[in-house]
Design an enzyme around this catalytic site. Sequence first.
Site, PDB file in Angstrom:
ATOM      1  N   PRO A  15      17.210  73.758 -22.892  1.00 16.48           N
ATOM      2  CA  PRO A  15      17.039  73.070 -21.606  1.00 16.48           C
ATOM      3  C   PRO A  15      15.719  72.307 -21.598  1.00 16.48           C
ATOM      4  O   PRO A  15      14.723  72.748 -22.179  1.00 16.48           O
ATOM      5  CB  PRO A  15      17.039  74.211 -20.581  1.00 16.48           C
ATOM      6  CG  PRO A  15      16.757  75.451 -21.343  1.00 16.48           C
ATOM      7  CD  PRO A  15      17.183  75.205 -22.757  1.00 16.48           C
ATOM      8  N   HIS A  16      15.718  71.142 -20.968  1.00 10.08           N
ATOM      9  CA  HIS A  16      14.514  70.327 -20.940  1.00 10.08           C
ATOM     10  C   HIS A  16      14.525  69.444 -19.702  1.00 10.08           C
ATOM     11  O   HIS A  16      15.587  69.169 -19.145  1.00 10.08           O
ATOM     12  CB  HIS A  16      14.391  69.480 -22.211  1.00 10.08           C
ATOM     13  CG  HIS A  16      15.595  68.656 -22.495  1.00 10.08           C
ATOM     14  ND1 HIS A  16      16.733  69.176 -23.079  1.00 10.08           N
ATOM     15  CD2 HIS A  16      15.863  67.355 -22.263  1.00 10.08           C
ATOM     16  CE1 HIS A  16      17.643  68.217 -23.206  1.00 10.08           C
ATOM     17  NE2 HIS A  16      17.145  67.117 -22.710  1.00 10.08           N
ATOM     18  N   ALA A  17      13.332  69.053 -19.289  1.00  7.74           N
ATOM     19  CA  ALA A  17      13.216  68.206 -18.104  1.00  7.74           C
ATOM     20  C   ALA A  17      11.878  67.487 -18.125  1.00  7.74           C
ATOM     21  O   ALA A  17      10.943  67.908 -18.801  1.00  7.74           O
ATOM     22  CB  ALA A  17      13.324  69.053 -16.837  1.00  7.74           C
TER      23      ALA A  17
END
Length: 154
Positions: A65-67
């Site tokens: 997951p990344h943001a």
Amino acid sequence: MQLGDILKASAVKTISSCTSKKRLFHDLGELAEASYGISASSVIEALMDRENLGPTGVGQGIALPHARMAEAKSVFGLFLRLEKPLDFDAVDRQPVDLVFALIAPEDAGVEHLKALALVSRTLRNTSVCAKLRANQDPNTLHTILTAVESTQAA
């Protein structure tokens, strides 16, 4: 860039039980707040918004997951080892037990992509993943993750 540059030892944790993606993102948010001083709720919201665009479970029990967030001043990582694998809508439909989250500034462009590539490359190494799955101690997990680059550089 090396994993040791973006992953603090305090940002590595083993979790015995996680019942949902949402709970996992809460755990990541709390870890980000404790390790990097970034608002947990902002991290949770950013990760959930990104996940709504498409699942970040890349297969073989791994999720990335990344943001991007305005609040982030530099790229940083969070690593969770789940004792009980979690359904993550991964591309291979296998549950996830290794989670490496990346948070980057909104304008991080190339730096964010380099960090994502580095994490992906590291977790594609089956012996690294086997070592991560065989250990529970956060300090040991951090050492395994950050030792990879020194052996590859030699």
